[in-house]
Enzyme design. Structure first.
Site, mmCIF file in Angstrom:
data_model
loop_
_atom_site.group_PDB
_atom_site.id
_atom_site.type_symbol
_atom_site.label_atom_id
_atom_site.label_comp_id
_atom_site.label_asym_id
_atom_site.label_seq_id
_atom_site.Cartn_x
_atom_site.Cartn_y
_atom_site.Cartn_z
ATOM 1 C CG HIS A 160 -5.835 -4.365 6.320
ATOM 2 N ND1 HIS A 160 -6.253 -5.645 6.012
ATOM 3 C CD2 HIS A 160 -4.653 -4.196 5.667
ATOM 4 C CE1 HIS A 160 -5.368 -6.214 5.202
ATOM 5 N NE2 HIS A 160 -4.385 -5.369 4.995
ATOM 6 C CD1 TRP A 161 -2.531 -1.643 8.634
ATOM 7 C CD2 TRP A 161 -3.045 0.456 9.185
ATOM 8 N NE1 TRP A 161 -2.157 -0.842 7.586
ATOM 9 C CE2 TRP A 161 -2.461 0.453 7.899
ATOM 10 C CE3 TRP A 161 -3.445 1.665 9.744
ATOM 11 C CZ2 TRP A 161 -2.267 1.617 7.155
ATOM 12 C CZ3 TRP A 161 -3.259 2.829 9.011
ATOM 13 C CH2 TRP A 161 -2.668 2.803 7.734
ATOM 14 N N GLY B 89 0.816 -1.209 0.000
ATOM 15 C CA GLY B 89 0.000 0.000 0.000
ATOM 16 C C GLY B 89 0.848 1.256 0.000
ATOM 17 C CG ASN C 151 -0.154 -5.782 7.974
ATOM 18 O OD1 ASN C 151 0.076 -4.760 7.360
ATOM 19 N ND2 ASN C 151 -1.375 -6.129 8.327
ATOM 20 N NE ARG D 132 1.799 4.343 5.830
ATOM 21 C CZ ARG D 132 1.248 3.154 5.606
ATOM 22 N NH1 ARG D 132 0.753 2.870 4.425
ATOM 23 N NH2 ARG D 132 1.206 2.248 6.554
ATOM 24 C CG ASN E 282 2.975 -2.542 8.235
ATOM 25 O OD1 ASN E 282 2.945 -3.522 7.505
ATOM 26 N ND2 ASN E 282 2.182 -1.509 8.023
#
Length: 285
Positions: free
Chosen positions: A265-266, A39, A104, A181, A47
């Site tokens: 998701h995390w 991503g 992950n 990001r 992460n």
């Protein structure tokens, strides 16, 4: 223990470029390798930076940076395949014969593939979403559609929409996270990797390849995963909806599933304490 970015960053020269990683914990403790997802703007450090101190209390912990995401040197080939080969090169370079791994999303797929093809290298496996096929939910999922839209024509608003799909609690998507990001997502290596994985043209080619392929997808081979496996999932994951867990839960002989509420998701970020305690109990059995 100093687990800051600068104190833990390391480099390993290999025959296919430099692999960068973070290291913490007692060198005499059992090893643990953390594999990141994919991503815009992703890195292993981003992460797992908030989990490193916890796992380093009991394990010699390594956060690996996959090639092609703007940190380790890029390697020609599909990112999932080059990520897998980088794990074995990393382990060979540091003399690690076997280790438990936490992966992950894409990192979980990398771990599953290694457990299938090189079972002697994976002692135990923890996955965080991302593994298996969609059973009832649409494919691509909402989160992957947003990721595809960003990859095809990146802009800040699309990045924010994608980041919001990754979490249950949107307060996690801070201005600092967005800036971090966005800056990393514009790295040329990261952009090339994203296009190969999530661009609409690449997705269409992948669908055509899968339709014509004589070999089964990786998830159809999960019955070959011999190591104990912990599947972790956010109940509100909009990138890898939890119905995906049904196939690996059934096919992997020694698999168990833990679903965390109010979590996207995390899992390692949103359900940090519960995730760490659950994984620690699994690893220490």
């Amino acid at each position: 223990m100093d687990v800051s970015y600068d104190a833990t960053k390391r480099e390993l020269a290999t025959d296919k470029g430099v692999i960068r990683y973070h290291e913490a914990g007692d060198p005499d403790a059992p090893p643990l390798i953390l594999l990141h997802g994919s991503g815009p703007g992703v890195t292993g450090w981003r992460n797992y930076r908030n989990n490193l101190a916890y796992f380093a209390q009991t394990h010699h912990t390594f956060i690996l940076e996959f090639p092609g995401f703007g940190v380790s040197d890029p390697v020609e080939g599909h990112p999932v395949l080059t990520a897998g080969s980088s794990v074995t090169r990393f382990m060979d370079g540091l003399g690690i014969e076997s280790a438990p791994m936490i992966g992950n999303s894409m990192g979980g797929v990398v771990g599953i593939n290694l457990a299938i093809k090189k079972p002697e290298r994976v002692a135990k496996l923890v996955t965080i979403g991302g593994v298996g096929p969609n059973v009832f939910s649409p494919s691509p999922s909402e989160g992957l559609r947003l990721l595809q839209e960003f990859t095809d024509a990146p802009d800040r608003d699309k990045l924010i929409r994608w980041l919001n799909s990754m979490v249950y609690d949107r307060s996690i998507v801070t201005d600092e996270l967005i800036e971090e990001r966005w800056e990393a997502a514009t790295n040329p290596d990261a952009q090339q990797t994203a296009a190969m994985m999530y661009g609409s043209k690449a997705f269409e080619m992948q669908q055509q390849f899968m339709a014509a392929a004589d070999t089964p997808p990786y998830w159809a081979m999960m019955h070959k995963v011999a190591c104990p496996t912990l599947l972790t999932w956010g109940r509100d994951d909009r990138v890898s909806p939890p119905d995906m867990a049904m196939v690996p839960m059934r096919l992997i002989p020694d698999a168990e599933l833990h679903i965390f509420p109010k979590c996207g998701h995390w899992v390692m970020i949103e359900a940090k304490a519960a995730f760490e305690a659950t994984v620690s109990a699994f690893l220490n059995r």
